[in-house]
Design an enzyme around this catalytic site. Structure first.
Site, mmCIF file in Angstrom:
data_model
loop_
_atom_site.group_PDB
_atom_site.id
_atom_site.type_symbol
_atom_site.label_atom_id
_atom_site.label_comp_id
_atom_site.label_asym_id
_atom_site.label_seq_id
_atom_site.Cartn_x
_atom_site.Cartn_y
_atom_site.Cartn_z
ATOM 1 N N LEU A 11 12.672 -7.250 -20.394
ATOM 2 C CA LEU A 11 14.058 -7.710 -20.434
ATOM 3 C C LEU A 11 14.787 -7.080 -19.255
ATOM 4 C CD1 LEU A 11 16.474 -9.067 -21.986
ATOM 5 C CD2 LEU A 11 16.757 -6.858 -23.144
ATOM 6 N N GLY A 14 21.370 -7.830 -15.577
ATOM 7 C CA GLY A 14 21.789 -7.952 -14.185
ATOM 8 C C GLY A 14 20.772 -8.731 -13.378
ATOM 9 N N GLY A 18 20.640 -8.972 -6.823
ATOM 10 C CA GLY A 18 20.322 -7.583 -6.530
ATOM 11 C C GLY A 18 18.971 -7.131 -7.050
ATOM 12 N N LYS A 45 24.304 -18.783 -12.303
ATOM 13 C CA LYS A 45 23.695 -17.807 -11.393
ATOM 14 C C LYS A 45 22.272 -17.471 -11.818
ATOM 15 C CE LYS A 45 27.820 -15.505 -9.573
ATOM 16 N NZ LYS A 45 28.531 -14.203 -9.439
ATOM 17 N N ASP A 79 27.328 -11.484 -22.194
ATOM 18 C CA ASP A 79 28.248 -10.460 -21.718
ATOM 19 C C ASP A 79 27.840 -9.146 -22.376
ATOM 20 O OD1 ASP A 79 30.290 -8.731 -21.043
ATOM 21 O OD2 ASP A 79 31.872 -10.217 -21.320
ATOM 22 N N SER A 154 21.204 4.279 -12.466
ATOM 23 C CA SER A 154 22.395 5.026 -12.106
ATOM 24 C C SER A 154 22.621 4.824 -10.596
ATOM 25 C CB SER A 154 22.222 6.499 -12.464
ATOM 26 O OG SER A 154 23.356 7.246 -12.134
ATOM 27 N N TYR A 168 33.484 3.639 -9.806
ATOM 28 C CA TYR A 168 32.036 3.451 -9.952
ATOM 29 C C TYR A 168 31.282 4.721 -10.341
ATOM 30 C CZ TYR A 168 27.284 2.383 -8.174
ATOM 31 O OH TYR A 168 25.933 2.214 -8.029
ATOM 32 N N LYS A 172 28.355 6.056 -13.416
ATOM 33 C CA LYS A 172 26.956 6.313 -13.090
ATOM 34 C C LYS A 172 26.554 7.736 -13.489
ATOM 35 C CE LYS A 172 25.843 2.292 -11.605
ATOM 36 N NZ LYS A 172 24.906 1.471 -12.407
ATOM 37 N N SER A 201 22.030 -6.297 -0.578
ATOM 38 C CA SER A 201 22.111 -7.254 -1.683
ATOM 39 C C SER A 201 23.446 -7.974 -1.587
ATOM 40 C CB SER A 201 22.008 -6.540 -3.031
ATOM 41 O OG SER A 201 23.154 -5.721 -3.239
#
Length: 311
Positions: A11, A14, A18, A45, A79, A154, A168, A172, A201
């Site tokens: 699985l 994202g 990327g 997408k 989501d 991360s 961000y 992480k 990416s």
């Protein structure tokens, strides 16, 4: 628990761009029996991503025939920042008898700005995309898949957060902490945490458009590696049995400095040397570097004030 590409049900969150998309391509092209489920919010997408990597896009539903000939990859819009949606996603997987042996939590992305320049929505997206997605997926893994291999993503910014990454880096750091905690709570699972540096990416290209000049200056001029190269390096280290993995030498050094005398439960390459480097670096090198860094940041702020004064 040995890492392998073949004979897996993987699985990938994202998975529309990327590293998530790159991992999906690697599993699809380098195995013959593994089954792949890619997840992100956008169905369009995901469909485009599967076509790009040479697959036939088919949505995973409770009525899906997973034994259909010549089909090893499915997409599932979800989501992941909403716990109820994550619950439904796992219900679909179990209904289809696609019980993951590996879960790659690749979802995330940065909007590099000064925190004052971020909108409230951008800050909220940072928390949702970079931490809640990993948290809710990990939650279901801990409940339903206590013997699988969970790979959290991360960032090198977790070792050394700096100006421009307020939206961000804190999340992480939280993912890094989550990985350490899950290793204690899930003794029969394998929990890996990846700390990529810059790689090319779609997300990286967008980040460069908002990144403050001081952030670029601190990061330096080293070129970003390709997404494929980043993926290959991660796989190579996972296959060697390591669970705390950086994609470049700078990341390895930053991990060493972050460790200091606290190994915690890192399983990284040459961790004993990292402890030694961490102690020496934090005693003699980092304090000097931070003086120069603070000086550069003050100069940058003065330049910004001068620019604003001229307007």
């Amino acid at each position: 628990m040995k890492y392998a590409l073949e004979d897996q049900i993987v699985l990938i969150t994202g998975g529309s761009q990327g590293l998530g998309k790159q991992f999906a391509q690697k599993y699809l092209n380098e195995t013959v029996r593994s089954k792949i489920i890619v997840v992100s919010r956008s169905a369009n997408k995901l469909q485009d991503a599967i076509r790009d990597i040479g697959g036939y896009p088919k949505k995973l539903q409770k009525s899906t025939d997973i034994d259909e000939q010549n089909n090893r990859i499915w997409y599932l819009p979800c989501d992941l920042s909403i716990p109820e949606s994550v619950n439904e996603m796992f219900e679909n997987l179990f209904e289809c008898k696609l019980i993951p042996t590996q879960v790659l939590a690749c979802a995330g992305g940065a909007t590099p700005k000064l925190v004052a320049d971020c909108t409230g929505k951008e800050l909220e997206i940072g928390v949702k995309n970079n931490y809640l997605t990993a948290l809710y997926v990990s939650h279901k893994v801990s409940q339903l898949l206590p013997r699988c291999h969970l790979v959290l993503f991360s960032s090198e910014a977790a070792f050394f957060p700096f100006i421009g990454y307020a939206q961000y880096a804190p999340m992480k750091i939280a993912v890094k902490s989550l990985a350490f905690i899950l290793r204690q709570e899930l003794p029969d699972a394998r929990v890996s945490c990846i700390y990529p540096g810059n790689f090319l990416s779609e997300g990286y290209a967008v980040e460069e458009t908002t990144k403050p000049s001081i952030t670029k200056e601190i990061e330096g001029s080293s070129a970003a590696i390709s997404c494929a190269e980043c993926c290959n390096r991660i796989v190579w280290w996972l296959e060697k049995g390591y669970d705390d993995i950086t994609s470049d030498f700078i990341g390895w050094i930053l991990m060493s400095l972050d460790m200091g005398l606290n190994k915690h439960n890192n399983n990284s390459f040459l961790w004993i040397l990292q402890l030694i480097l961490g102690v020496i670096g934090n005693l003699f090198i980092v304090p000097i570097y931070m003086v120069f860094l603070s000086w550069d940041i003050r100069k940058w702020h003065k330049k910004q004030q001068t620019k604003r004064g001229k307007k």
